[in-house]
Design a protein around this motif. Structure first.
Motif, PDB file in Angstrom:
ATOM      1  N   VAL A 219      25.222  47.949  42.476  1.00  5.25           N
ATOM      2  CA  VAL A 219      24.768  46.772  41.730  1.00  5.25           C
ATOM      3  C   VAL A 219      25.506  45.526  42.212  1.00  5.25           C
ATOM      4  CG1 VAL A 219      24.698  45.685  39.454  1.00  5.25           C
ATOM      5  CG2 VAL A 219      24.083  48.085  39.709  1.00  5.25           C
ATOM      6  N   GLU A 220      26.788  45.701  42.475  1.00 11.00           N
ATOM      7  CA  GLU A 220      27.568  44.554  42.928  1.00 11.00           C
ATOM      8  C   GLU A 220      27.004  44.006  44.231  1.00 11.00           C
ATOM      9  OE1 GLU A 220      31.730  45.282  43.433  1.00 11.00           O
ATOM     10  OE2 GLU A 220      32.177  43.152  43.674  1.00 11.00           O
ATOM     11  N   LYS A 221      26.529  44.939  45.075  1.00 13.18           N
ATOM     12  CA  LYS A 221      25.947  44.492  46.348  1.00 13.18           C
ATOM     13  C   LYS A 221      24.686  43.669  46.116  1.00 13.18           C
ATOM     14  CE  LYS A 221      27.658  48.253  49.121  1.00 13.18           C
ATOM     15  NZ  LYS A 221      27.268  49.639  49.411  1.00 13.18           N
ATOM     16  N   MET A 222      23.954  44.021  45.063  1.00 11.62           N
ATOM     17  CA  MET A 222      22.702  43.288  44.791  1.00 11.62           C
ATOM     18  C   MET A 222      22.953  41.893  44.244  1.00 11.62           C
ATOM     19  SD  MET A 222      20.351  46.098  42.990  1.00 11.62           S
ATOM     20  CE  MET A 222      20.336  47.770  43.567  1.00 11.62           C
ATOM     21  N   LEU A 223      24.081  41.735  43.555  1.00 12.71           N
ATOM     22  CA  LEU A 223      24.383  40.412  42.984  1.00 12.71           C
ATOM     23  C   LEU A 223      24.788  39.438  44.104  1.00 12.71           C
ATOM     24  CD1 LEU A 223      26.376  41.513  39.821  1.00 12.71           C
ATOM     25  CD2 LEU A 223      24.031  40.680  39.934  1.00 12.71           C
ATOM     26  N   PRO A 224      24.695  38.167  43.823  1.00 13.43           N
ATOM     27  CA  PRO A 224      24.923  37.183  44.902  1.00 13.43           C
ATOM     28  C   PRO A 224      26.364  37.168  45.435  1.00 13.43           C
ATOM     29  CG  PRO A 224      23.916  36.147  42.974  1.00 13.43           C
ATOM     30  CD  PRO A 224      24.313  37.510  42.573  1.00 13.43           C
ATOM     31  N   GLY A 225      27.300  37.637  44.647  1.00 13.65           N
ATOM     32  CA  GLY A 225      28.676  37.685  45.149  1.00 13.65           C
ATOM     33  C   GLY A 225      29.384  36.343  45.148  1.00 13.65           C
ATOM     34  N   ALA A 226      28.896  35.421  44.340  1.00 13.53           N
ATOM     35  CA  ALA A 226      29.511  34.082  44.320  1.00 13.53           C
ATOM     36  C   ALA A 226      30.734  34.040  43.409  1.00 13.53           C
ATOM     37  CB  ALA A 226      28.501  33.054  43.854  1.00 13.53           C
ATOM     38  N   ASN A 227      30.851  35.027  42.517  1.00 19.59           N
ATOM     39  CA  ASN A 227      31.968  35.061  41.559  1.00 19.59           C
ATOM     40  C   ASN A 227      32.132  33.736  40.814  1.00 19.59           C
ATOM     41  OD1 ASN A 227      32.847  37.741  41.964  1.00 19.59           O
ATOM     42  ND2 ASN A 227      33.747  37.118  43.907  1.00 19.59           N
ATOM     43  N   CYS A 228      31.001  33.141  40.421  1.00 20.25           N
ATOM     44  CA  CYS A 228      31.054  31.806  39.838  1.00 20.25           C
ATOM     45  C   CYS A 228      31.322  31.851  38.342  1.00 20.25           C
ATOM     46  CB  CYS A 228      29.749  31.058  40.094  1.00 20.25           C
ATOM     47  SG  CYS A 228      28.329  31.836  39.304  1.00 20.25           S
ATOM     48  N   GLY A 229      31.068  32.999  37.723  1.00 19.44           N
ATOM     49  CA  GLY A 229      31.293  33.080  36.286  1.00 19.44           C
ATOM     50  C   GLY A 229      30.122  32.564  35.460  1.00 19.44           C
ATOM     51  N   GLY A 230      29.013  32.265  36.116  1.00 17.90           N
ATOM     52  CA  GLY A 230      27.846  31.718  35.417  1.00 17.90           C
ATOM     53  C   GLY A 230      27.261  32.683  34.392  1.00 17.90           C
ATOM     54  N   CYS A 231      27.537  34.008  34.583  1.00 17.63           N
ATOM     55  CA  CYS A 231      27.003  35.025  33.678  1.00 17.63           C
ATOM     56  C   CYS A 231      27.882  35.170  32.445  1.00 17.63           C
ATOM     57  CB  CYS A 231      26.931  36.359  34.400  1.00 17.63           C
ATOM     58  SG  CYS A 231      28.484  36.804  35.205  1.00 17.63           S
ATOM     59  N   GLY A 232      29.077  34.602  32.505  1.00 20.42           N
ATOM     60  CA  GLY A 232      29.996  34.739  31.385  1.00 20.42           C
ATOM     61  C   GLY A 232      31.087  35.739  31.672  1.00 20.42           C
ATOM     62  N   PHE A 233      30.976  36.480  32.786  1.00 23.08           N
ATOM     63  CA  PHE A 233      32.027  37.430  33.156  1.00 23.08           C
ATOM     64  C   PHE A 233      32.952  36.791  34.190  1.00 23.08           C
ATOM     65  CE2 PHE A 233      28.695  40.106  31.480  1.00 23.08           C
ATOM     66  CZ  PHE A 233      29.420  40.983  30.680  1.00 23.08           C
ATOM     67  N   ALA A 234      34.095  37.468  34.410  1.00 23.28           N
ATOM     68  CA  ALA A 234      35.093  36.901  35.316  1.00 23.28           C
ATOM     69  C   ALA A 234      34.577  36.851  36.745  1.00 23.28           C
ATOM     70  CB  ALA A 234      36.375  37.716  35.250  1.00 23.28           C
ATOM     71  N   GLY A 235      33.711  37.790  37.113  1.00 20.04           N
ATOM     72  CA  GLY A 235      33.184  37.781  38.472  1.00 20.04           C
ATOM     73  C   GLY A 235      32.047  38.760  38.580  1.00 20.04           C
ATOM     74  N   CYS A 236      31.509  38.917  39.794  1.00 19.11           N
ATOM     75  CA  CYS A 236      30.348  39.774  39.983  1.00 19.11           C
ATOM     76  C   CYS A 236      30.671  41.230  39.667  1.00 19.11           C
ATOM     77  CB  CYS A 236      29.840  39.650  41.411  1.00 19.11           C
ATOM     78  SG  CYS A 236      29.198  38.007  41.742  1.00 19.11           S
ATOM     79  N   ARG A 237      31.924  41.629  39.949  1.00 21.55           N
ATOM     80  CA  ARG A 237      32.313  43.019  39.696  1.00 21.55           C
ATOM     81  C   ARG A 237      32.228  43.328  38.198  1.00 21.55           C
ATOM     82  NH1 ARG A 237      32.903  47.690  42.591  1.00 21.55           N
ATOM     83  NH2 ARG A 237      33.856  49.193  41.154  1.00 21.55           N
ATOM     84  N   ALA A 238      32.788  42.431  37.421  1.00 19.11           N
ATOM     85  CA  ALA A 238      32.783  42.640  35.969  1.00 19.11           C
ATOM     86  C   ALA A 238      31.350  42.673  35.441  1.00 19.11           C
ATOM     87  CB  ALA A 238      33.580  41.541  35.282  1.00 19.11           C
ATOM     88  N   MET A 239      30.523  41.817  36.001  1.00 14.88           N
ATOM     89  CA  MET A 239      29.106  41.777  35.607  1.00 14.88           C
ATOM     90  C   MET A 239      28.438  43.102  35.960  1.00 14.88           C
ATOM     91  SD  MET A 239      26.417  40.038  34.522  1.00 14.88           S
ATOM     92  CE  MET A 239      24.726  39.543  34.857  1.00 14.88           C
ATOM     93  N   SER A 240      28.720  43.625  37.163  1.00  9.33           N
ATOM     94  CA  SER A 240      28.089  44.881  37.571  1.00  9.33           C
ATOM     95  C   SER A 240      28.482  46.003  36.629  1.00  9.33           C
ATOM     96  CB  SER A 240      28.509  45.285  38.981  1.00  9.33           C
ATOM     97  OG  SER A 240      28.726  44.180  39.776  1.00  9.33           O
TER      98      SER A 240
END
Lengths: 326, 288, 445
Positions: free
Chosen positions: B40-61
């Protein structure tokens, strides 16, 4: 009243008289007596070495800042000039000018600008330059011209080390040393380190102007005196006296001007004391048992490397934590 | 010769021993993790911008994999497409959200909103806003010190030196919302992204009374309410002397733009009108 | 001579401009604008409406909670509006604007000149009176005084310290009060001591005011419980924690309050206001303001009605010529003013004008790790680190480095040789960390 644009800024609205330029200027002024003595001892060639070293350092800093870091001109803060003078002070008076240029490139280029310039370098740039030269050009760095009034071209430290290694007793070595001459500057050595009295004059000025505090110089020299004093007390036939160690080599130059470099020394008084004791101890270890007659530069660089750790462990005493807690 | 052999033997022996040690340690301390998290992390953009509300893409995944219901999770950068592929992979229902874009709701350029004082502190909107109302007569508008620009991970915001205001590059903006959080004056809003970058919005956040607002800035919203009256879709509300256009209701008929007496309502991305209305200079200034 | 234990700086005190000018009554202006939030805590709630007639000393807004304070009219006349007006920093704040007509005082105020020395009220009555008269800390922090006098259960006050340090350069309002109204000040201090039930009063004065020390010594001769403590001049000696440490040698623990070491600190201006409130029934509606600066023709100490525009004071003392910055308060902690027409409030200890050439900061350099800020910090913090961490947004690390202890005195920025805006950043970091601490505390409940 309305068309006047008032300035709005956060408090405080006044500033102390202290600024970087003034402090660097004070350091330069404090170095002046030592420069005068070196010119008296070695003639104008000493001045040429220092001036050339300053010119090279300033040029290298300007060049790197302009074309590689593409930042603002930083010559105005005078730090490159201070490094230049200190570097010159750490070289023999008869060194070829080409080597001075190399030393300047290493000092400023590698020792300072690689890390991003003033304030970011972990090691004292002038010492990076000196140690590089010491390793790369050992002969040029350790053959000194005879200073006016000096007994020989060799430094007292080198002489003592050689003689002691050859098995001569201390008493014999001492015959060739005159403490008064060493104090005033009639001895061989790098051009800035020869006159202890001139350097102490500079120390006094720095203290009066509150540029540095007494902690580092006093603790470095105190540790050296204590260390060598113990060894001397244990075996006066084999070890030189503390006075000899304090007056010889780069002890005072290092303790007052090199170890106290703001950028590469700790931020707290307690940290400074730890750092200074470390420098004093390592210097004496190298002087007594190391391969080099002088260990000040290495000691300072080694302790420079430990400064981040010291700063992490040693915190200033905070208000309201000492007395009231049970 | 003999010493050479010993050397080779010792070094290789040491190498083998250490390799074994590493192997054992790696086995022993291996953390068991759901392999889908990596996917899933690979599918996410990997910007780690926090736009989703999580600390980074890993946390979101991790959240996407672990939670049963992922309707509350949305990656604004990857958008609907990305969320759909993640949802398909995980076999869960995807969330649909309209694509959005950051909009700077202040039109107080240097010309419209003359400076009344000079700020001289650390160059940060946060510092300035905690100190005072701002370097113009308007205490609500943009401070122009660029906290939003500094926080933008996508190089989508830049201060226009002519107006002193930040401008959004719609191509690059991912609506991660970092600028919205960074702005201490709460000027930036995420609004619906329409084709050709078209938008109609109130480019002002001034809640002062009409006369006060107008005095400070020529293009301020004075809260007159004409726009609300003319709006056929009931999309405009006026509260605290400030009009707001609800982008979910707005159909971009642009009647309010014409009606606005100060030019606080701005239209972007539309072809030029025949008879130039009063807002013309504004429109061109705002069009990228 | 006594002083606080760590850090501190020595700014030039610049008090010579106004220190010899006696307190002068400033003429009542034609219009006053009285903000409803002149104190820390909940804003007061207006209880008058447009068109109402008010008298001097009449309540125009009631306290909005326990940590709040009522507001009284400083003039007599007609309320013109109850509305939002721009404060000194340009932010819109609720205020009452009154058109002045005559100077008619509420009858209960005792306007006689004689000094009432004996107060026969109980501590509770005194605190109630202070609360009712709208007294707040007048050194600049404007914390409601009755809250400070309400000792929390389980704690015990041991001494009262009157803060007569006035360590901010330029300001001389407290100094003039000590010289001219010293006798009233002492009665005020005794009232405060009675309110918190202590029999020891220290008055801390810095040694740059030898005449004030001598004058107070003479006056205090009659009172055994009062002790004048001369202190070695050093900024920020007037900081509450620093003053307690300087006078008693006790350090308020990190995160604690002065009462934790048994001390209650009140400012000179506050003590005077308390005297007037309790002995004379006079609410807080006027205060002494120092109007000073090197550009002014006549720097003065003025007794000003709350709500008078600062611009009127400036005009009265010589005008804005050559001025680049106006500061409400002193140069170390005062706030720059963008709107000079904003009113004097309960916390305005001074109006300081900086000449244009001293208004802008020097260009910012780079940190050379000189440790001057660490040396200067009176709380023993590391400002260079706090500033850097704030810029990196590392708030957890900031909290571990005790940023919450910062008193925002400005010693770090003052002493930085590279002109770094250290405190600008530290303030932001502190605000964020305090917010997080409060949120955590709220979540626990």
């Amino acid at each position: 009243m309305e068309n006047q644009k008032l300035v709005i800024s956060p408090a405080p609205h006044v500033h102390g008289k202290n600024d970087t330029r003034r402090m660097m200027g004070d350091v330069l002024l404090a170095l002046l007596p030592a420069l005068v003595v070196s010119v008296l001892a070695y003639g104008w060639q000493a001045f040429v070495v220092v001036a050339f070293s300053v010119a090279c350092c300033v040029l290298v800093e300007w060049f790197i800042q302009r074309f590689m870091l593409r930042g603002e001109n930083t010559i105005g803060n005078l730090s490159a000039i201070v490094t230049g003078v200190l570097l010159g002070f750490n070289l023999p008076a008869n060194i070829p000018l080409g080597l001075v240029a190399i030393a300047a490139v290493v000092a400023i280029g590698i020792g300072k600008m690689t890390y991003g310039g003033l304030g970011k370098n972990p090691f004292n740039p002038a010492l990076v330059g000196r140690v590089f030269m010491l390793v790369a050009f050992p002969v040029a760095m350790t053959s000194f011209p005879e200073a006016v009034g000096a007994v020989s071209g060799a430094t007292p430290l080198a002489m003592a080390k050689e003689a002691l290694k050859a098995g001569a007793p201390v008493s014999e070595v001492l015959q060739s040393v005159n403490f008064a001459d060493m104090f005033l500057g009639a001895k061989s050595g790098s051009l800035g380190e020869i006159s202890v009295v001139a350097l102490l004059l500079g120390f006094g000025w720095l203290l009066v102007r509150r540029v540095i505090s007494w902690h580092i110089p006093v603790c470095v020299l105190g540790t050296m005196a204590l260390f060598s004093g113990i060894m001397w007390a244990v075996n006066p036939a084999e070890y030189m006296s503390p006075l000899f160690h304090l007056l010889s080599g780069g002890a005072v130059l290092g303790a007052v001007f090199m170890a106290t470099d703001y950028v590469t020394s700790p931020m707290t008084k307690k940290g400074m004391v730890i750092y200074a004791i470390g420098i004093g101890a390592i210097t004496m270890l190298i002087r007594l048992w190391g391969p080099y007659p002088e260990g000040m530069s290495f000691a300072i660089l080694i302790m420079n490397a430990l400064v981040p750790l010291i700063d992490k462990w040693v915190r200033p005493r905070r208000f309201g934590v000492v007395k009231t807690q049970k | 010769m003999g010493s050479l052999v010993t050397t080779v033997l010792v070094v290789s022996g040491l190498g083998a021993l250490l390799a074994l040690l590493l192997f054992v340690v790696a086995k022993q301390f291996k953390v068991e993790e759901d392999p889908r998290i990596d996917e899933v992390e690979k599918m996410l953009p990997g910007a780690n911008c926090g736009g989703c509300g999580f600390a980074g893409c890993r946390a979101m995944s991790e959240a996407l994999v672990k939670r049963e219901d992922i309707s509350a999770l949305y990656c604004p950068v990857g958008g609907a497409e990305c969320m759909k592929s993640v949802a398909t992979y995980l076999g869960k229902a995807a969330t649909e959200q309209e694509p959005k874009v950051a909009v700077v709701r202040c039109g107080g350029s240097c010309e419209m909103r003359p400076k009344t004082n000079r700020f001289d502190g650390a160059p940060s909107c946060l510092v300035a806003s905690s100190l005072y109302a701002g370097d113009t007569g308007c205490s609500f508008g943009c401070l122009g010190l660029g906290d939003c620009v500094a926080k933008c991970e996508f190089d989508a915001l830049h201060i226009n030196p002519a107006t002193g205001l930040p401008e959004v590059d719609e191509e690059k903006c991912t609506a991660c919302g970092a600028c919205v959080k960074a702005c201490p004056k709460m000027i930036i809003e995420l609004r619906k992204k329409a084709p050709k970058g078209r938008k109609v919005y109130v480019s002002c956040v001034n809640k002062a009374k009409g006369a006060v607002a107008r005095k400070a800035c020529k293009v301020a919203c004075i809260g007159c309410g004409k726009c609300a009256k003319v709006c056929p879709f009931d999309a405009i509300t006026v509260e605290n002397n400030l009009a707001y256009i609800d982008y979910t209701k707005c159909k971009m008929c642009r009647k309010c733009v014409v009606e606005c007496p100060t030019g606080a309502i701005v239209e972007v991305g539309f072809p030029a009108r025949k008879e130039a209305p009063a807002t013309e200079s504004q429109t061109t200034a705002k069009t990228e | 001579m006594k002083t606080f234990p760590i850090g501190g700086i020595h700014p030039s005190d610049c008090k010579e401009y106004s220190k010899d000018s006696a307190i002068e009554r400033f003429p009542i202006p034609e219009i006053v604008t009285i903000p409803l939030a002149q104190h820390i805590g909940a804003p007061a709630v207006a209880c008058v409406a447009k068109g109402d007639r008010v008298l001097v000393g009449q309540v125009i807004a009631t306290a909005g909670g326990f940590v709040s304070s009522p507001i009284h009219s400083s003039v007599s006349g007609v309320v013109k509006s109850v509305d939002m007006t721009a404060d000194a920093q340009g932010n819109l704040k609720p205020s009452v604007t009154i058109g002045v007509e005559g100077d008619e005082w509420v009858e209960s105020i005792d306007r006689s000149k004689e000094i009432a020395k004996n107060i026969n009220l109980t501590p509770q009555e005194i605190v109630a009176k202070i609360s009712e008269m709208g007294i707040v800390g007048m050194g600049g922090a404007t914390f409601p005084t009755h809250v400070k006098l309400s000792i929390p259960a389980g704690k015990k006050a041991e001494c009262l310290i009157i803060n007569a340090v006035e360590c901010e350069p330029y300001l001389t309002a407290d100094y003039r009060v000590m010289l001219e109204l010293g006798d009233r000040l002492l009665v005020g201090a005794r009232i405060l001591a009675k309110a918190i039930g202590v029999d020891k009063i220290y008055i801390g004065v810095e040694n740059n005011k030898p005449d004030a020390i001598a004058h107070l010594e003479k006056l205090a001769g009659a009172y055994l419980e009062v002790e004048i403590v001369p202190l070695k001049m050093r900024y920020p000696q007037g900081g509450e924690k620093q003053l307690i440490a300087a006078v008693t040698g006790r350090e308020v623990p990190s995160g604690g309050l002065p009462i934790d070491v048994g001390a209650v600190v009140q400012n000179v201006g506050t003590a005077l206001a308390v005297y007037e409130a309790v002995a004379k029934n006079k609410p807080l509606f006027e205060r002494v303001v120092t109007v000073t600066g090197s550009t002014l023709k006549e720097p003065k100490n003025l007794l000003v009605r709350i709500g008078t525009p600062m611009s009127a004071l400036i005009e009265y003392c010589g005008g804005m010529e050559g001025v680049g910055k106006v500061i409400a308060g002193g140069p170390m902690m005062g706030r720059a003013v963008s709107n000079v027409d904003a009113p004097v409030t309960k916390g305005t200890s001074g109006v300081l004008l900086m000449p244009t050439e001293e208004s802008l900061r020097q260009k910012e350099g780079v940190c050379i790790r000189c440790a001057k800020c660490v040396e200067a910090c009176p709380m023993g913090l590391e400002p260079y680190l706090l500033s850097k961490l704030t810029q990196n947004g590392d708030f957890e690390e900031l909290e571990r480095h005790y940023i919450a202890d910062c008193i925002e005195c400005g010693c770090c920025t003052f002493s930085c040789p590279s002109y770094l805006p250290l405190l600008d950043w530290v303030r932001i970091g502190k605000a964020e960390v305090m917010k997080r601490i409060r949120e955590r505390a709220a979540a626990k409940k």
